[in-house]
Write an enzyme that holds these catalytic residues in place. Structure first.
Site, PDB file in Angstrom:
ATOM      1  N   GLY A  13       0.817  -1.206   0.000  1.00 45.18           N
ATOM      2  CA  GLY A  13       0.000   0.000   0.000  1.00 45.18           C
ATOM      3  C   GLY A  13       0.847   1.250   0.000  1.00 45.18           C
ATOM      4  N   ASP A  14       0.594   2.127   0.967  1.00 46.92           N
ATOM      5  CA  ASP A  14       1.390   3.356   1.069  1.00 46.92           C
ATOM      6  C   ASP A  14       2.314   3.301   2.276  1.00 46.92           C
ATOM      7  OD1 ASP A  14      -0.615   3.426   2.916  1.00 46.92           O
ATOM      8  OD2 ASP A  14      -1.093   5.549   2.627  1.00 46.92           O
ATOM      9  N   GLU A  15       2.793   2.100   2.561  1.00 52.45           N
ATOM     10  CA  GLU A  15       3.630   1.869   3.732  1.00 52.45           C
ATOM     11  C   GLU A  15       5.063   1.586   3.279  1.00 52.45           C
ATOM     12  OE1 GLU A  15       3.335  -1.224   7.303  1.00 52.45           O
ATOM     13  OE2 GLU A  15       1.539  -1.086   6.042  1.00 52.45           O
TER      14      GLU A  15
END
Lengths: 206, 337
Positions: B234-236
């Site tokens: 994801g955005d991790e």
């Protein structure tokens, strides 16, 4: 057939007809088009498939293409290695011709499992108009070998600076005869040949 | 004396002497190599130096070596080494020379040609074989290179995140385990983007991907080749900074990264600016972390930062106690040097 033969066909088509043509041929023959992968993957009948695809794509006679392949192997700059190996056969064109029966054994020195035809050479009575008349007899033959030889020996005549007429005078299933008429062995300046490659000195010094 | 024409044909590199060891004839190849240097009438031991089986200073000693394999050097040929055999005859003696294992060097240095070898000499076959061999070797080297390349590509595929080119989760886990095994301090940074969902939802996946690549670029730019910047999903994101001297230095680096991430960003004319929250932990060799606990701790820190408002960072206490120190975006900006 040996993977090196497929590699030779690939190199020939790529150099003389372009990589696009080779890709078409490879696709049709169901072989990898990558110049190195062709060495890795082998299935029986691959060589014949490539030859058939070449005939279909290039629209030329198989014998014409094989002769052209022979010329390519002996004369094209990409095959300089091979030309040099051939020149080890003799110091002049006559020596070279008389050494042709040794060629299969020489090839096996480098590539032990390469299928090679049996070669014999015989001298014929010659008319005064020529310096020598020989017949190269190619037997127990992998089909097509004689055509490759024809192109190859013709190119080597040029390499040695000899003027010679070559013809396939007899061809049946496992017995081919190439007639070689040497008009003038020293017709032109031979291409250079030194025992060691010009650029190998640096490597040897390392 | 033996008919020189016979020996010239069989042994182009031979030397004939009388029984006193004075040279009476030399073969055509040797003659060519010596050029202008005349050796006729000279003692053979001035032409050749016998090194093995033992050194020799008298001709009588050479006669005793009849038939033995001799190692010879030639002062007149820049001390080139050759192999030889000496034979004592009734009307004269003969020393025959060959290049032995020095053949390739001899061809190079003495520019030999086919005429310098007897017709039956295997030297030419040997040169042929060496050349054929090197042609085949270069083929197989090319193949090896290809296989190596393919292996590298497969390895990359297994380790890299396809969108950003950063390490993937699996590769990150392996590298974190390795970092914990190593005897050096490192910093572990865990980042979660702020406002990413809005960008993705309003401007579409392409804009989202653009933002992710922008972040990945920034992380790569602020890490060294040995460090490991990874997209965990994801955005991790996460980064392992090896050999980090102090927590302050890690904060400085992150402050600069954050400034880049927060900078205005446009995708096809549309604003897609974002920010990030982060958890940071500084690991020294003295502390005894398990990888799972370390990840859990830095995760907790990240969520503490998120709770603190956007653009914040939470740093775990050294030693792994539960204490957390929070820095707001504004405080972080002051760390930029």
């Amino acid at each position: 057939m040996h993977a090196l033969i497929n590699k030779a066909l690939q190199s020939y088509i790529t150099a003389c007809h372009g990589f696009d043509v080779w890709q078409t041929v490879a696709l049709r023959a169901r072989v990898p088009s990558d110049p190195l992968d062709i060495m890795l993957q082998m299935r029986p009948g691959q060589t014949l498939d490539i030859l058939q695809a070449m005939t279909d794509v290039l629209g030329q006679d198989r014998s014409v293409m094989l002769e052209d392949l022979g010329t390519f192997l002996a004369a094209h700059p990409d095959c300089e290695n091979l030309r040099r190996l051939l020149r080890f056969g003799g110091q002049n064109f006559m020596d070279f011709l008389l050494s042709l029966p040794d060629m299969p054994a020489r090839v096996r020195l480098a590539v032990p499992d390469m299928p090679m035809p049996r070669l014999r050479i015989s001298q014929k009575p010659r008319p005064v108009s020529m310096q020598a008349h020989l017949e190269l007899i190619c037997s127990t033959c992998v089909p097509g070998w004689a055509h490759v030889l024809l192109g190859l020996v013709r190119a080597m005549a040029d390499d040695y600076g000899a003027l010679a007429l070559l013809d396939l005078v007899h061809a049946d299933h496992d017995h081919h005869v190439i007639s070689i008429k040497v008009i003038e062995a020293g017709f032109a300046t031979p291409r250079q040949f030194h025992l060691r490659k010009p650029n190998s000195t640096a490597q040897a010094a390392q | 004396m033996i008919d020189p024409k016979v020996l010239d044909c069989f042994a182009p590199l031979h030397v004939q002497t009388d029984h006193q060891g004075l040279i009476t004839h030399i073969g055509p190849a040797l003659k060519r190599l010596l050029g202008d240097q005349t050796v006729l009438g000279q003692p053979i031991l001035s032409l050749v130096k016998i090194d093995r089986p033992h050194q020799i200073s008298h001709y009588l000693d050479l006669e005793a070596l009849h038939g033995a394999r001799l190692h010879i050097s030639m002062p007149l040929l820049a001390d080139f080494t050759l192999t030889g055999v000496f034979a004592k005859g009734q009307s004269g003696d003969v020393l025959n020379l060959s290049f032995g294992p020095e053949l390739v060097q001899a061809v190079d240095q003495l520019s030999l040609s086919a005429q310098d070898f007897a017709a039956t000499d295997l030297a030419l076959e040997l040169l042929y074989l060496i050349e054929a061999n090197s042609a085949i070797t270069s083929f197989s080297n090319a193949l090896m290179g290809r296989i190596q390349e393919a292996r590298k590509k497969a390895e990359d595929l297994a380790q890299k995140d396809p969108l950003t080119g950063l390490h993937n989760r699996r590769s990150f886990d392996a590298r974190l385990a390795r970092a914990l095994d190593n005897d050096h301090s490192f910093a572990l940074l865990h980042i979660d983007l702020d406002y990413f969902k809005q960008v993705n939802d309003t401007l579409g996946h392409q804009a989202g991907d653009y933002v992710l690549c922008h972040v990945a670029d920034t992380l790569t730019r602020f890490s060294r080749t040995d460090d490991c910047a990874a997209r965990l999903g994801g955005d991790e994101f996460a980064v392992i900074y090896h050999n980090m001297p102090s927590p302050e230095q890690a904060l400085q680096i992150y402050a600069r990264i954050l400034a880049k991430i927060r900078a205005p960003l446009k995708f096809e004319g549309q604003d897609c600016s974002i920010s990030a929250s982060a958890g940071l932990i500084f690991v020294t060799p003295q502390t005894d972390w398990r990888a799972d606990d370390l990840i859990a701790a830095v995760d907790r820190a990240l969520y503490a930062a998120k709770d603190h408002g956007r653009s914040a960072l939470a740093m775990c206490d050294q030693g792994g106690a539960n204490g957390i120190r929070l820095y707001s975006g504004q405080e972080l900006a002051e760390f930029q040097t």
